[in-house]
Design a protein around this motif. Structure first.
Motif, short mmCIF file in Angstrom:
data_model
loop_
_atom_site.label_atom_id
_atom_site.label_comp_id
_atom_site.label_asym_id
_atom_site.label_seq_id
_atom_site.Cartn_x
_atom_site.Cartn_y
_atom_site.Cartn_z
N LEU A 386 0.83 -1.21 0.00
CA LEU A 386 0.00 0.00 0.00
C LEU A 386 0.86 1.26 0.00
CD1 LEU A 386 -2.88 1.17 0.20
CD2 LEU A 386 -2.64 1.03 2.70
N THR A 389 2.94 1.42 -3.62
CA THR A 389 2.17 1.57 -4.86
C THR A 389 0.98 2.50 -4.71
OG1 THR A 389 0.71 -0.32 -4.40
CG2 THR A 389 2.81 -0.78 -5.51
N ARG A 390 0.62 2.79 -3.45
CA ARG A 390 -0.56 3.61 -3.16
C ARG A 390 -1.82 3.03 -3.78
NH1 ARG A 390 1.59 9.91 -3.47
NH2 ARG A 390 3.33 9.62 -1.98
N ARG A 391 -1.85 1.72 -3.84
CA ARG A 391 -3.02 0.99 -4.30
C ARG A 391 -3.30 -0.15 -3.32
NH1 ARG A 391 -1.71 0.12 -10.76
NH2 ARG A 391 -1.63 2.35 -11.34
N ILE A 392 -4.55 -0.50 -3.21
CA ILE A 392 -4.91 -1.63 -2.33
C ILE A 392 -4.40 -2.92 -2.97
CG2 ILE A 392 -6.79 -2.94 -1.32
CD1 ILE A 392 -8.44 -0.40 -1.26
N TRP A 394 -4.93 -6.14 -3.69
CA TRP A 394 -6.08 -7.03 -3.57
C TRP A 394 -5.69 -8.50 -3.45
CZ3 TRP A 394 -10.26 -5.05 -1.91
CH2 TRP A 394 -10.62 -3.74 -2.25
#
Length: 809
Positions: A386, A389-392, A394
């Motif tokens: 997180l 990449t500043r993304r969840i 998944w």
């Protein structure tokens, strides 16, 4: 097996009768070469198996039991597990991976079969449970292709021999410390046995007839404990038609240890992309132990291989499941389209989620420490993903949800939210070594003591993970989810141990080590590749490794006591009167608390090795300035030595007799009592309850009947009768382990139980029979003789002088 053959002999071939005969001869030669090559490739496995069978045969294991166990493994574990594993993984890698991971999948499927057949009282046909897998895979066309698979990668022959050697070494160790010293049945009344073995066998006996497993020492008492290993042991007995003592005391432990080493090898290969990480991981997990320069037990909880490999069935059973879970989760975290270095192993594909679910739920109550460490590793991986990449992430969320669901299942359903005595007490497992209740040290001295205790903990328990350091240094915190998943587990295990209290919390360290050896082996392979050694240099490194291992084993085995005496005398001589710090460190405080003297062998040997490494490093650097081939290659030599520094652990454990009370807890196991218990097993129903007048362990086998009863670890009746006892020994009952009093929690029931032997009446015996389902009274006359009227109120059905058994009417 996916092997390609050289066909250059066909170029320029002519037609005609002569050439036809030549072609036929060539084909015959090719076929013969293929057969010889297959035999050569399978020779390492055959050699390891031969060593294993030799140890079993030399320890008086019945040949028919070995044959039945082999049939059970093939039919009840390997066949269904391998078929299911092949259907879930996308692309084949190696045959050994299919079989190893298939075996672990079979262990998970076996638990489901046990949960179906035992509650329905279908034990008589449980041998047929693999048909639930075999029939669909034979009937459904899309599944038939999994019976015969092509396209396997060839396993390097050196890889196979290295792994086979580790299996052979461990088998020899188990033979010396366990198999040959633990008879299947006691030959006489002077026999002894390690205390936990009977308890574990009693749980397996209960699992053959009860769902869920209950505490057999107190009939009907719930068991909030990780008991999946004993369901496996029960299924081994039921499916293989094997005697339970033969399963536990001979067959099960060596087989599970061998499986663990193979699973560690294939998982290390899969996650690192380097074949040689496999044998190194197996070596670090089993053949290299804790760093300890003495013959004493490890001071930071249970050891990894010595004692625990054979004394803790649940740990031995849980390890292949945990490693397989790490493999499935770690493979699922691999980024699409990238490998992990070297020749990338083909990814499992979406089947990793199903495999993770299998292994997570099987691990959940195999050992309660496996999933918390895995969840912590996933949490670290997700957090880093997180942040970078500043993304969840998944994938991490999905795999984490699977593991969390398995953890919730075990916590709520199996453990009933009980902690079994564990509590959050940060650093309590270390504070005893640096405690200074009488303020005998200055602030500076106390700081040094604390630092040395930390040093002892790290070098004792974590030295095998040193291979991770060059890998982490080179990665520079790159966002590789698989790498950070292994790092998270490696750190989480000892971190949880340090946050909790008690001996049992050290199993978290073992769970973390499963991650750590994979990471360390990966890092060692990368360091080895970067060293770019010539063939001569590789040979020299191998010779150094062998010489260093032999030297350190010889030194610890023969001179550990001399080393400790010399160090203690020398250190005390530095400041014989002024150094309160040294007196406190070496001798403890006046009340005996706060002494770190037990850590002196580890601390002194560790500091000595660090000093030697520093000197050798400087000399290597200086020589490297003159001899160019030595440049940038000293690190791999030092890393090799660090990873092998724990090699003496298995060797120094060999002379420890398991029946010696000064080494491991061993209890009397008189043949007369075991014969009577097995008579009960053969002449009673599984639902029958037994009452006995024996509740305590006696170190001298009740030579002094009037001695007070203070140790309630008595489990042999329930173990060898495979029946529940109204009240036997209750020391390991969950409510006692989690409480503060060792006394039995139902005094009225205990009084009724004992009165049935010493003060029997017809109404009392009727209540025992009708309300508590007691059918037999098992009287140990060494504890106390039964009342004379018992013979008129019941029927005596067995008497060997020592034990009398009465049947209630």
């Amino acid at each position: 097996m996916g092997t390609t053959h050289n066909t250059s002999f066909r170029s320029g071939a002519r037609t005609g009768p002569g050439t036809a005969g030549g072609a036929a001869g060539a084909r015959r030669g090719e076929a013969g070469g293929a057969v010889l090559g297959a035999v050569w490739r399978f020779l390492p496995a055959a050699a390891a198996l031969a060593v294993l069978l030799t140890t079993l045969s030399a320890s008086d294991t019945p040949v028919n039991s070995i044959a039945r166990y082999a049939g059970y493994v093939a039919w009840g574990v390997l066949l269904p597990g391998t078929l299911v594993y092949r259907s879930l993984r996308r692309t084949p890698h190696t045959l050994v991976e299919d079989l190893a991971m298939g075996a672990v999948t079979g262990l998970a499927l076996e638990l489901a079969a046990w949960a179906v057949f035992v509650p329905l009282h279908l034990q008589s046909v449980v041998t047929l449970w693999p048909l639930l897998v075999v029939i669909p895979f034979a009937a459904v066309p899309r599944l038939r292709r999994h019976w015969w698979v092509r396209g396997y990668h060839r396993v390097p022959l050196g890889w196979s021999w290295s792994l086979a050697a580790t299996v052979a070494i461990t088998s020899g160790y188990l033979y010396q410390v366990y198999l040959v010293r633990t008879p299947i049945l006691p030959p006489d009344d002077r026999s002894r046995q390690f205390v936990d073995l009977s308890y574990q066998m009693s749980l397996a006996g209960n699992a053959k007839h009860s769902f869920p497993v209950t505490l057999p020492q107190v009939a009907g008492e719930p068991l909030q404990y990780h008991w999946f290993a004993f369901a496996h042991e029960a299924m081994t007995s039921l499916v293989g038609h094997l005697d339970l003592p033969v399963v536990q005391l001979r067959l099960m432990i060596p087989a599970l240890c061998a499986l663990t080493m193979v699973v560690a090898a294939v998982v290390a290969w899969r996650l690192s992309g380097r074949a040689w990480a496999g044998p190194i991981a197996g070596l670090l997990l089993f053949a290299v132990g804790e760093f300890n320069a003495s013959h004493a037990m490890t001071p930071f909880g249970s050891p990894e291989t010595t004692l625990m490999s054979w004394a803790s069935v649940s740990m031995t059973y849980s390890q292949p499941l945990l490693l397989a879970l790490v493999g499935a989760v770690g493979d699922g975290l691999r980024r699409p389209g990238t490998g992990t270095g070297g020749n990338p192993v083909p990814a499992l594909g979406r089947g990793c989620y199903a495999l993770a679910a299998f292994f997570a739920f099987a691990s959940s109550a195999a050992k309660a420490t496996s999933l918390p460490v895995t969840l912590a590793a996933l949490a670290l991986t997700g957090l880093l993903g997180l942040l970078t990449t500043r993304r969840i992430p998944w994938t991490v969320v999905g795999l984490g949800a699977i593991v969390a669901a398995a953890q919730l299942f075990s916590t709520a359903v199996i453990f009933a939210f009980k902690s079994y005595g564990l509590a959050v007490e940060p650093l309590s497992n270390l504070q005893g070594s640096w405690a200074d209740p009488h303020h005998a040290r200055t602030a500076t001295s106390q700081l040094v003591v604390v630092a040395l205790v930390w040093f002892a903990f790290l070098i004792n328990t974590q030295l095998r993970v040193a291979g991770a350091l060059p890998l982490l240094w080179r990665s520079r915190l790159k966002p590789d989810p698989t790498l950070w998943f292994l790092v998270g587990g490696t750190v989480a295990g000892p971190a949880i141990y340090l946050a909790l209290n008690g001996w049992n919390s050290s199993y978290f360290t073992h769970a973390g080590l499963a991650f750590g050896v994979l990471l360390s082996a990966w890092g060692y392979c990368e360091a080895f590749e970067r060293a770019a050694l010539s063939p001569w240099a590789r040979t020299a490194l191998g010779a150094f490794a062998a010489a260093f291992t032999g030297l350190i084993v010889w030194g610890v085995y023969y001179h550990a006591g001399d080393w400790q005496t010399w160090v203690t005398t020398t250190v005390k001589g530095w400041h014989p009167t002024r150094s309160g710090f040294l007196r406190a460190f070496l001798s403890g405080n006046p009340d005996g608390n706060g002494s770190a003297a037990g850590l002196l062998p580890i601390v002194s040997a560790g500091l000595a090795l660090c000093a030697i490494a520093a000197v050798c490093g400087v000399l290597w650097w200086a020589l490297g300035r003159v001899v160019k081939p030595m440049r940038r290659r000293g690190g791999i030599v030092l890393l090799t030595a660090a990873l092998l520094a724990g090699a003496p652990a298995l060797v120094i454990d060999l002379p420890k007799p398991t029946w010696d009370m000064t080494v491991w807890s061993s209890f009397p196991l008189p043949a007369g009592k075991i014969d009577a218990a097995r008579w009960l097993r053969d002449h009673s129903r599984p639902t029958d309850v037994i009452a006995t007048n024996e509740h305590c362990w006696s170190p001298d086998d009740f030579q002094h009947p009037g001695s007070p009863c203070t140790d309630y670890r008595d489990f042999t009746l329930s173990a060898y009768s495979e029946r529940s006892v109204l009240v036997e020994g209750w020391a390991f009952a969950p409510r006692v382990m989690a409480g503060t009093s060792p006394e039995f929690w139902d005094p009225a029931l205990l009084r009724m139980n004992d009165d049935a032997v010493y003060h029997p009446t017809a109404p009392l015996l009727s209540e025992l029979h009708d309300r508590h389902h007691v059918r037999y009274l098992f009287v140990n006359r060494r504890v106390g003789p039964e009342a004379p009227q018992l013979g008129t109120l019941t029927d005596k059905v067995y008497d060997n002088g020592r034990i009398a058994i009465y049947e209630l009417r």
